[in-house]
Design an enzyme around this catalytic site. Structure first.
Site, PDB file in Angstrom:
ATOM      1  N   ASP A  69     -23.345  35.816  30.620  1.00 43.99           N
ATOM      2  CA  ASP A  69     -22.537  36.533  29.766  1.00 43.99           C
ATOM      3  C   ASP A  69     -23.398  37.744  29.438  1.00 43.99           C
ATOM      4  OD1 ASP A  69     -20.708  37.558  27.974  1.00 43.99           O
ATOM      5  OD2 ASP A  69     -21.818  36.201  26.092  1.00 43.99           O
ATOM      6  N   ASP A 209     -25.916  39.432  16.515  1.00 46.77           N
ATOM      7  CA  ASP A 209     -24.498  39.247  17.328  1.00 46.77           C
ATOM      8  C   ASP A 209     -23.858  38.171  16.633  1.00 46.77           C
ATOM      9  OD1 ASP A 209     -23.124  39.410  19.893  1.00 46.77           O
ATOM     10  OD2 ASP A 209     -23.624  37.491  20.004  1.00 46.77           O
ATOM     11  N   GLU A 251     -22.914  42.311  13.507  1.00 51.40           N
ATOM     12  CA  GLU A 251     -21.460  42.387  14.171  1.00 51.40           C
ATOM     13  C   GLU A 251     -20.639  41.705  13.488  1.00 51.40           C
ATOM     14  OE1 GLU A 251     -20.988  40.290  17.614  1.00 51.40           O
ATOM     15  OE2 GLU A 251     -19.779  41.805  18.643  1.00 51.40           O
TER      16      GLU A 251
END
Lengths: 551, 423, 236
Positions: A69, A209, A251
């Site tokens: 990813d 994140d 985020e």
């Protein structure tokens, strides 16, 4: 630690004035000819970034990872992926950046690890392994049914079957990314240790994140839970206790009212992305109507004095359309991604320039909005020269192609054989590296790059952009988005024509009667404001930035 | 305000702020406080629900309302779109209000709406009455979709009516227009219309706005112009039309003078276009037409019949100048017949209407007087019509109306001969 | 005797020739005036005709119903009529000027009286003319309104209006010429008639609609008690 070269250490609110440049080490510059960018290469290009004017670098994950990813599946939190160099390379790069007055922000991807991470490998060994409780396990996939699935294109469930320990493990993203269990104090402690490691190296902040998904609870959407905020408060408290002038960026792809919680009372994150604003800027330009932008900013709650929004046009992910209504999403798809191949998950995988059909005026207008609306702007690498994308590369790789430095071999990115590059270069006639590259744009005074340098310089000339209040003027002409930003004696007026045709607009500036608007790009004074409507005419997609001066 | 213009500076300024639009809806008002909010919110919801991506504007020419209609409209907040099964609008919704002098009549309002459509380069326009109680957001779709998406230029409404509703339309306007212009339009003077931007510009450009008939006869003229030119025509089913009754009732004689007068005048203007047309063709009709019977109306036929008899007797000398001797004699016969069977045949009626149109064309007398002389005869016809169709079913009535239209068509040569003859 | 005869003949002849010598230039002048007058009148006629054609006088008259009325009386179009009138008035005036040039005292007196009187006659004719037109127009308007509002005996009403207007016009015309002056009673009754006419005009013209509505409402109200006029039907 090289603290001597820090000219700005004493302002704890420095992140408010930050102009971020988002870059992936892999994509920027390859110094050793293996076709993959690295820290030494990035270091070489710091002069370019300094010249551009950005003052904070946001590095995407560079940790050891199976790279399923794009590095967000980390298998070791305290090292550098061998393709990008060594810890020593990183240390050198950090010092060089600091020497140029640039801060560095790294990724803290701690919602999940890679399934290759030793912790997970240990945990899956047996049900009574001490690491077992570091992840979220279940015998049935029926738990937490209310949580939505984020990667709708690839995943059917948030639970994945582990054939080794014969149980299901929880993952909000890809199935190879098991979520860490934050109900376990040992996990929190370990996360702090990771942060400490990098902070001690000199890193200035972390982008957290996937922060809304840290903790899971039955019967909830498993997003934005109070327990998640507990974790953040814990980390922030540690940070404030042991370090100065460091910051956390959340985020959280959520509505502003939900994101607001991530600021806490100024005791969680310093900065959070404003996700819903981004698609609305694109929508406003397409609709030729300011309504979407004004609506979302008016719905945005005030945030603590010490906090800041992070705003952006494009990033390494798809242009996410989660924070819009169904009607708006259909509209944006139809207008910006007519071709289905341009769509991925709930969004559009394209760069800024192709989205704007390479129309320089629209690219400038959107950058003008980005740099004058409240918040710290984030520029995605390559967008400053109008790089194109390659939607045929799969997933979001189309917007992660090598940086185009010049028209030569591999666009100046690498000396390797072109076949060795981690991703092929953009080479079409319109956006290819022969046409769009730093070298050629540097030579032209009128290139997008030169213009970006100028506007960033103007942005940095006054704190009104980064710290000023916002007040919308609502002229009758809805194609014109005009706002006032004020910070102390500094007054700033932006007038943006969102339409493809010339517009006339009458602004109610009576409050500023007697002031002289100075156009900030050319420095020319405009007629003095009086008690009558202030008439301006704007060309297609034109915008004005005025400093309102008392003389 | 600049000299020689009918657009006020303020109106122009508001239009400048709106800029180019795709869809324009015009709602002329005059003291409609009671209904205007309902009408406007139905329009706004309709626009958002069915044309969410289009750029839209609502234009409201107000004939100097004294009950605060325009203020109400200007300050009205947007309706709650979520409860109205529509998503919130993507774009800014504009409402432009302007005033015009009431002496200009509905024609003055129409002119402002057309001018706005022209300046804003609207692709589709709809005109909606301000006093509708039965309007729903679906009307907006019905009025605009065929124009906006299918490329039609002119859209006439079809309402669901009671059996004896709209008799002037059924007996004169619709069949006469069908026969003469060659297109079967059911409702040539409904209060609602759809127009393409193209037709709007053409109508605006016609040098007729100073003429008297345009003040009240604008809808007829608009329909007639659309039918006479090279435009794509269609009809759309709207449903029952129920209006608020606070409007001042206009007498029958005045109605005839305005509406039939406007039609006769239009015939004169469009002579080159229709004189060579033969037969008539149907016009595409959108929407699902229900055949629900809205129930009977109570009618006093005797009074009408009496007025007809008196009229024919008293106006003998005037009618003598308008009608041919044979037609006049037949009418007299009808008038003198037995009280219960005042029977006015289709043939006689059609000839009468045609001869009135001819007399109008040749100006055998003051045209207003001529039109007024039609009223008593119309009463006679209606009284006969009501008697004959008293027990008729919905379908039978439809057939009767159809046969009347055919009669008009068959007698068109008779009409043309008279029309062309020198007085 | 012969001498006397010759003398008187000579004198007579001399006188005659003197008279002729005296009269002939005037005669020539008269003829000249008449001829020139004729030409001027003709030119004027052409000019007037052109002018009226230019201002679309025929169409204006058509709208008022004037043309139709002329047609009924077998008269030419209004433009033609007016231009011919101008011709004759101008030419007759020149004719009279011409006779005047003959310097025959009694004739001169009559002519000057005629010239003083001429405008009055002209005005009187116009008044009469307009009066007749107005009487026809308002008479018909009354008739139609009465019929459409179900007023009793519409024709009688119409005739009254017509009669009143014509009476007024005739009296006004007569007064112009100076014939009705002594008759105070007539003047009074005419004045009264004028007031009535004024009212009629007000009703018929200015407040035509108001009047009609008043009447309609009045009658409708009365009738609604027994039954509606048109029932509940709507025509549009």
């Amino acid at each position: 630690m090289n603290q001597k070269n820090f000219p700005f250490d004493d302002d704890p609110l420095w992140y408010k004035d930050a102009i971020f440049y988002e870059v992936h080490v892999r994509t920027f510059k390859d110094s050793d000819g293996d076709g993959i960018g690295d820290f030494r290469g990035l270091m070489e290009k710091l002069d370019y970034l300094e010249e551009l004017g950005v003052n904070t670098l946001w590095l995407l994950p560079f940790y050891p990872s199976p790279l399923k990813d794009d590095g967000y599946d980390i298998s070791n939190y305290t090292d550098i992926h061998p393709s990008y160099g060594t810890l020593e390379d990183f240390r050198l790069f950090l010092n060089e950046a600091h020497r140029r007055g640039m801060r560095v922000l790294t990724e803290l991807v701690v919602n999940h690890t890679s399934d290759q991470h030793p912790w997970f490998q240990e945990a899956r060994q047996s049900r009574d392994n001490p690491r077992r409780d570091w992840y979220v396990w279940s015998d049935t996939p029926e738990k937490y049914r209310n949580a939505r699935i984020i990667f709708t294109d690839t995943e059917q469930s948030n639970w994945a079957w582990d054939s080794v320990s014969k149980a299901y493990y929880w993952h909000r993203f890809f199935s190879h990314q098991p979520d860490l269990n934050y109900d376990n104090p040992a996990v929190r402690e370990e996360v702090w240790n990771i942060m400490k490691f990098w902070l001690d190296l000199g890193v200035d902040g972390f982008r957290l994140d996937a922060v809304p998904y840290l903790v899971e609870r039955e019967g909830t959407s498993c997003e934005n839970l109070p327990e998640t905020h507990e974790v953040l408060k814990f980390l922030r408290h540690r940070l404030d206790t042991f370090y100065r002038c460091k910051f956390l960026l959340a985020e959280a792809n959520q509505w502003p009212s939900d994101v607001r919680a991530y600021f806490g009372d100024g005791d969680e994150c310093h900065v959070a992305f404003h996700f819903p604003l981004m698609p609305r800027m694109f929508m406003a330009v397409r609709l030729e109507d300011r309504k979407p932008v004004i609506e979302i900013l008016e719905k945005t709650p005030p945030i603590p004095e010490t906090c800041q929004w992070g705003i952006f046009l494009r990033n390494h992910d798809e242009l996410t359309l989660e924070m819009v209504t169904d009607e708006e999403r259909d509209y944006l798809y139809d207008e910006y991604a007519k071709d289905r191949i341009m769509r991925v998950n709930v969004g559009i995988r394209r760069r800024l320039a192709p989205l704007m059909e390479n129309d320089r005026r629209r690219i400038e207008l959107l950058n003008g909005l980005l740099l004058s609306l409240p918040g710290s702007p984030i520029i995605y690498y390559g967008d400053e020269i109008g790089m194109g994308d390659n939607v045929y590369l799969g997933d979001r790789n189309g917007v992660r192609t090598p940086m185009q430095w010049n028209g030569g071999w591999n666009a100046g990115f690498s000396n390797a054989d072109p076949e060795m590059l981690y991703l092929p270069l953009i080479s079409n006639a319109l956006y290819g590296y022969q046409a769009v590259n730093v070298e050629s744009q540097r030579r032209s005074m009128h290139s997008l790059l030169s213009w970006m340098k100028q506007i960033i310089r103007i942005r940095k000339s006054s704190r009104v952009f980064s710290r000023g209040s916002l007040e919308f003027l609502n002229p009758a002409n809805h194609r014109v988005l005009a706002y006032i930003r004020e910070a102390g004696q500094d007054k700033f007026l932006a007038v943006n024509n969102l339409s493809s045709s010339a517009q006339a607009v009458e602004l109610d500036l009576r409050r500023f009667q007697g002031l002289i608007p100075i156009e900030m790009f050319g420095g020319n004074p405009f007629p003095r404001v009086n008690n009558r409507p202030y008439l301006l005419t704007l060309g297609p997609y034109q915008f004005f930035w005025f400093k309102l001066r008392k003389l | 305000m600049a000299k020689g213009t009918f657009l006020s500076d303020d109106f122009l300024r508001q239009l400048t702020a709106v800029g180019e639009v795709d869809i324009l809806v015009g709602v002329p008002t005059s003291n409609n406080r009671k209904t205007i909010e309902h009408v406007v919110s139905a329009i706004q919801i309709g626009l958002v629900k069915y044309f969410s991506r289009a750029r839209t504007v609502l234009i409201n020419p107000d004939a100097g309302s004294r009950d605060g209609t325009s203020e109400l409209l200007r300050n009205a907040s947007l309706p709650d779109f979520r409860t109205a099964l529509a998503t919130p609008p993507l774009r800014t919704m504009h409402t432009v209000t302007t005033r015009y002098h009431s002496s200009l009549g509905p024609g003055g309002a129409l002119r402002l709406i057309l001018a706005a459509a022209d300046l804003l380069r609207a692709k589709a326009c709809a005109i909606v009455s301000p006093d509708l109680i039965s309007i729903t957001p679906e009307w907006v779709d019905a009025l605009i979709r065929p124009i906006y998406h299918e490329g039609y230029d002119y859209l006439a409404p079809i309402y669901q009516r009671q059996k004896f509703d709209g008799l002037l339309i059924k007996n004169i306007l619709s069949p006469l227009i069908s026969a003469v212009y060659g297109y079967r339009i059911e409702e040539p003077v409904g209060g609602e219309f759809g127009l393409s931007g193209n037709l709007a510009c053409d109508l605006l450009g016609q040098d007729l706005w100073h003429e008297d008939f345009i003040r009240y006869g604008a809808p007829v003229w608009m329909t007639a112009t659309a039918l006479s030119g090279n435009y794509r025509l269609c009809q759309s089913f709207l449903g029952p039309k129920i209006q608020s009754s606070n409007q001042v009732e206009v007498g029958l004689a005045d109605t005839i003078q305005r509406v039939v007068g406007a039609l006769f005048r239009s015939l004169e203007m469009h002579e080159p276009q229709w004189i060579s047309r033969n037969g008539s063709q149907t016009v595409p009709t959108f929407g699902f037409q229900s055949e629900l019977d809205l129930g009977p109306l109570r009618v006093n036929r005797k009074k009408m019949c009496d007025m007809f008899r008196t009229g024919v007797a008293e106006l003998f000398s005037i009618l003598g100048k308008i009608l041919s001797p044979a037609t006049l004699a037949s009418i007299q016969q009808v008038a003198q017949s037995d009280e219960s069977c005042c029977h006015f045949t289709d043939e006689l009626w059609v000839k009468t209407v045609y001869e009135f149109a001819i007399a109008y064309h040749h100006s055998v007398m003051n045209r207003d007087h001529l039109l007024q002389a039609l009223t008593p005869i119309y009463r006679g016809r209606i009284s006969s019509y009501l008697l004959e169709n008293h027990g008729a079913s919905f379908q039978e009535l439809k057939a009767r109306i159809e046969s009347l239209r055919v009669r008009y068509e068959n007698l068109k040569p008779y009409f043309i001969t008279g029309w062309r003859a020198k007085a | 005797m012969e001498n006397i005869l010759v003398n008187s003949l000579t004198t007579t002849l001399q006188n005659l020739s003197g008279m002729i010598a005296h009269f002939l230039p005037r005669l020539i002048a008269m003829i000249a005036i008449i001829v020139i007058g004729g030409i001027i009148a003709w030119i004027l006629k052409v000019i007037v005709r052109r002018f009226l054609w230019f201002v679309k006088f025929n169409q204006i008259c058509e709208a008022t119903g004037f043309t139709q009325m002329l047609a009924k009386a077998a008269l030419p179009s209004p433009t033609e009529l007016l231009s011919r009138l101008v011709f004759w008035v101008v030419w007759v005036s020149f004719l009279l000027f011409g006779f005047n040039a003959l310097e025959i005292a009694p004739l001169q007196e009559e002519i000057s009286r005629f010239f003083l009187f001429l405008p009055q006659i002209f005005v009187a004719i116009v008044i009469l003319f307009v009066g007749v037109l107005a009487a026809n127009f308002f008479g018909r308007a009354t008739l139609l309104t009465a019929v459409n509002t179900n007023w009793p005996s519409p024709r009688l009403l119409s005739s009254i209006v017509r009669f009143l207007i014509i009476t007024l016009a005739v009296t006004m015309a007569l007064e112009r010429i100076g014939l009705g002056r002594g008759v105070v009673e007539i003047a009074f009754s005419i004045a009264f008639g004028a007031v009535m006419l004024g009212l009629a005009l007000a009703f018929g013209l200015g407040g035509r609609d108001v009047a009609r509505k008043l009447l309609e409402r009045h009658f409708l109200e009365n009738e609604e008690k027994e039954d509606d006029q048109d029932g509940g039907i709507s025509h549009l």
